[in-house]
Every structure is written in structure tokens, then in C-alpha cells.
Design a protein around this motif. Structure first.
Motif, PDB file in Angstrom:
ATOM      1  N   UNK A  81       0.818  -1.217   0.000  1.00  0.00           N
ATOM      2  CA  UNK A  81       0.000   0.000   0.000  1.00  0.00           C
ATOM      3  C   UNK A  81       0.850   1.265   0.000  1.00  0.00           C
ATOM      4  N   UNK A  82       0.296   2.405  -0.450  1.00  0.00           N
ATOM      5  CA  UNK A  82       1.032   3.667  -0.393  1.00  0.00           C
ATOM      6  C   UNK A  82       1.190   4.119   1.051  1.00  0.00           C
ATOM      7  N   UNK A  83       2.149   4.988   1.328  1.00  0.00           N
ATOM      8  CA  UNK A  83       2.425   5.367   2.731  1.00  0.00           C
ATOM      9  C   UNK A  83       1.365   6.273   3.350  1.00  0.00           C
ATOM     10  N   UNK A  84       0.545   6.956   2.555  1.00  0.00           N
ATOM     11  CA  UNK A  84      -0.435   7.904   3.088  1.00  0.00           C
ATOM     12  C   UNK A  84      -1.833   7.503   2.637  1.00  0.00           C
ATOM     13  N   UNK A  85      -2.749   7.472   3.589  1.00  0.00           N
ATOM     14  CA  UNK A  85      -4.168   7.331   3.292  1.00  0.00           C
ATOM     15  C   UNK A  85      -4.826   8.688   3.515  1.00  0.00           C
ATOM     16  N   UNK A  86      -5.471   9.209   2.484  1.00  0.00           N
ATOM     17  CA  UNK A  86      -6.144  10.504   2.554  1.00  0.00           C
ATOM     18  C   UNK A  86      -7.649  10.267   2.494  1.00  0.00           C
ATOM     19  N   UNK A  87      -8.315  10.490   3.615  1.00  0.00           N
ATOM     20  CA  UNK A  87      -9.769  10.399   3.684  1.00  0.00           C
ATOM     21  C   UNK A  87     -10.356  11.782   3.447  1.00  0.00           C
TER      22      UNK A  87
END
Length: 403
Positions: free
Chosen positions: A174-180
Motif C-alpha cells: 500500500x502507499x504510505x499515506x491514506x487521505x480520507x
């Protein structure tokens, strides 16, 4: 018939062409979304600090509304499913239970939900070791900047603190940042928080509170004017005017001087000038602003102590509506985003999709709904045992396919 030697007359043989790169699907509108050069950080269009300061820090209604939503979302229990199979224990739920050494799962979800309610954006950072997720951290939205890529969507995120910036490239799975992001009809990258939608009501409520405080500081009396009516038309000298002001501030203002009689001399007369709280309908204006704030955050007003129809039955219905229409949808969205973000790292078995579902059986506010469901299922003779178990959230059992 074609001579096979003719191909030799066309010159030397050429090396075979390299295979064409794999085709990548992309939206035809993506090039229109990228309104700025790729690789340039796009700054947030509003002042998060000002909204948080005037709303969450200085307004009791906003503070309680945010805490009420965030704490209840943080109290949810997530269950890990692969297809229809329920995992009693899964690495994903273990990671969410203890995301980092300084926070437990409830603290992380509370911070993430509060950021979403205040700014409309929530950011989580994933720390992996040898490709295995180890820790998750919640990052402040005002410090994060979206870096759009050539396709118009975020290719990286810049996190800036005290003049130092760290760039998180959205590469890997997975990518390092999750942006909700909460839906924003006017922005492609940043969400719209409930606090910004309620900004006018927050300003009105804060102004009413400051007005009430100033009223108390002035002995809870309307302001007025001291009229000097000298018989010969004379006016007060400068030193007399300043002395009168000092005496009023020292002897008649403040809570300690409330109700103290005003001593007038030398042709002075008191004339009330401002409207009373009744004339201004002060309390109703303040409560109306509080209701608008509660509406923006999806919290029934009576749960925040705002005057209204606060009977016990109405409170129960309001609490049930709060869970059904605010807490559960937001919690389900957070769980879905976490599962989609982290599923590649845990490798769902047999190609089945990994998802996080809320265990609603542990929500006390929905106990009445569960009791009604069990009663209906029990009274349905045309359903098999396994069908009844599926309706109440249990798995099938051997020999349960008979009516």
C-alpha cells in the motif's frame, strides 16, 4: 506464389521491436483536473487553525459535537472478513488495536474522525518494515499538502513542520499515506468539513457568548448615557470628563459592583439607550445558532443539551438516529478505506476481498433494533435455521438447511 527470398532483398534484418508497454486506463477528464504543474504542492484553500480555534477550542457546542462523533466512532469494533469468512483474529485488526507505541486504536480513530469533522480531511501514515505494516500514525491536516501528478490526482504528499518538509511518494502497495476526504463540490483534492459549513452559526454563537459576558461585566444592565444638563449650557471640562469616566469604570463596572447605586451630581442624568435582552431575543438567537451547528455535525440538538423536546422517549429516538445516520455511516466509510488501503499488504487468501465490518451487536444504542429483528426472525416459520442465522449475523451450521 510469393518467393520467400524476396525478403532478403529488402536490406539487413532489423532487431524485433520492443513490446509495447502495458496499457493503463485513465479517465479522459484527468488532464483537465491537473490545473497546476505536476510535482507542485497545492496549499489548502482555508485556514484550518482559525476554524479549529474559533470552533473546537472556543465554542462549547462545536467541541461537544466533535467529541461526541469522534468518541463514538472510536468505540466501534471492527471485524475482519475475507469473502464470507469471519476471522476471529487478523493482523489488520491487531494493527488497528495497537497502531503505534503512543496510541491505542481508539485514540487513533478519535483523532482521525475529529480531523475529518473539523477540516474535511484525514491523513494516516503507514510505517512498514520489510513490506509488512508495523505502525499507523494520524497526521494533522493543516501540515499536509497534496502534490498532484500528471493524471491530476495525488502522486505525493508534503508534510511540513517548523520549516522542514517530508515528501511521501504514493508509490507501492500500500502507499504510505491514506487521505480520507469528505465530499466537497468545489474542490478536487480537499474535503469540506462540517465546521466550515457551520462557520456562520459558530460566529453567531460566539458573538452571543461574548455579548453575554460583556453584559455581566457591566453589572448585567443595559448601557446608557450620562447626560449633563447645565442651566447655562456649559459643558464638562476635560479634567471633569476624565474623572467621571474613571469613577464609572472603578466603582460601577464589573461583577463586584453589580447593583451598586449610581450617585449623580451637578446636573447629571442617566438615560438608557440600548435594547434589553428580551428585545433582542438573545437566548433564542443563541439557541438557533446552536441548533444549526448541531445540524451540520449530524448530532441531534437534545444530545448537546440545547433546549427543546427533551423527554426520555425523544432522547432514546435521537440517540438511535444519531448512531444510524451519523456514527455508523462514518465508521463504515473509515473501515472500508482502511481495508482497501491495507489489504494488499496482508494478501487476502484465495483471492477473496478483505473488508472491515462494524460489529453492531456491541452497540448498546441499537439494542432495541436487535431485539425487534430477533423477534421477527423467530416468528418466521418459512425460514430455515441457517437463513435465520444469516439474518442475525451468524454463520451456517451443519443440518441447518431444514425448516
Amino acid at each position: 506464389m510469393r518467393n520467400p527470398l524476396t525478403r532478403l532483398w529488402r536490406g539487413p534484418l532489423r532487431a524485433p521491436a520492443e513490446p509495447a508497454p502495458a496499457e493503463q486506463k485513465s479517465s479522459r477528464t484527468a488532464r483537465l483536473i491537473r490545473l497546476e504543474p505536476g510535482g507542485t504542492a497545492r496549499w489548502t484553500p482555508r485556514d484550518y487553525a482559525a476554524l479549529a480555534r474559533e470552533g473546537f477550542v472556543r465554542n462549547a457546542v462545536v467541541h461537544r459535537a466533535v467529541k461526541l462523533v469522534a468518541e463514538n466512532v472510536a468505540a466501534l469494533t471492527f471485524l475482519a472478513y475475507e469473502g464470507d469468512a469471519l476471522h476471529e483474529r487478523h493482523p489488520l485488526t491487531d494493527l488497528l488495536a495497537r497502531p503505534n507505541p503512543r496510541q491505542d486504536g481508539a485514540a487513533l480513530l478519535e483523532a482521525l474522525t475529529a480531523h475529518l469533522m473539523i477540516s474535511g480531511n484525514g491523513y494516516l501514515e503507514l510505517v512498514s518494515l520489510d513490506g509488512t505494516p508495523r505502525e499507523i500514525f494520524a497526521l494533522r491536516p493543516d501540515r499536509m499538502r497534496v502534490v498532484p501528478g500528471p493524471d491530476g490526482w495525488a502522486q505525493a504528499y508534503d508534510y511540513t513542520v517548523a520549516g522542514r518538509t517530508v515528501r511521501f511518494a504514493q508509490a507501492g502497495a500500500p502507499p504510505p499515506i491514506l487521505h480520507l476526504v469528505l465530499f466537497n463540490p468545489l474542490d478536487d483534492h480537499y474535503g469540506l468539513g462540517a465546521l466550515e459549513a457551520a462557520a456562520v452559526a459558530v460566529d453567531t454563537h460566539n458573538a452571543a457568548a461574548r455579548w453575554n459576558k460583556a453584559l455581566l461585566d457591566n453589572a448585567a444592565r443595559p448601557s446608557g448615557a450620562l447626560v449633563y444638563a447645565a442651566p447655562d449650557g456649559a459643558i464638562l471640562a476635560d479634567d471633569q470628563y476624565e474623572r467621571l469616566k474613571r469613577e464609572l469604570e472603578a466603582s460601577y463596572q464589573g461583577a463586584a459592583n453589580a447593583g451598586r447605586p449610581l450617585l449623580l451630581e451637578g446636573g447629571l442624568d442617566w438615560k438608557a439607550m440600548s435594547l434589553t435582552p428580551k428585545d433582542m431575543d438573545f437566548l433564542e438567537a443563541k439557541n438557533s445558532a446552536a441548533r444549526e451547528i448541531a445540524l451540520a455535525f449530524g448530532v441531534p440538538p437534545m444530545l448537546l443539551g440545547i433546549p427543546g423536546d427533551n423527554t426520555y422517549a425523544n432522547y432514546q429516538e435521537a440517540n438511535r438516529a444519531f448512531w444510524r445516520h451519523t456514527v455508523l455511516p462514518l465508521g463504515a466509510r473509515i473501515g472500508s478505506a482502511l481495508a482497501q488501503w491495507l489489504a494488499p499488504a496482508f494478501g487476502a487468501a484465495d483471492g477473496r476481498s478483505l473488508r472491515l465490518d462494524i460489529d453492531t451487536d456491541r452497540v448498546d444504542a441499537l439494542a432495541g433494533d436487535r431485539a425487534a429483528l430477533w423477534e421477527r426472525v423467530t416468528a418466521a416459520p418459512f425460514l430455515t435455521v441457517n437463513e435465520k442465522r444469516a439474518m442475525v449475523g451468524f454463520g451456517p451450521i451443519a443440518g441447518g438447511d431444514g425448516v
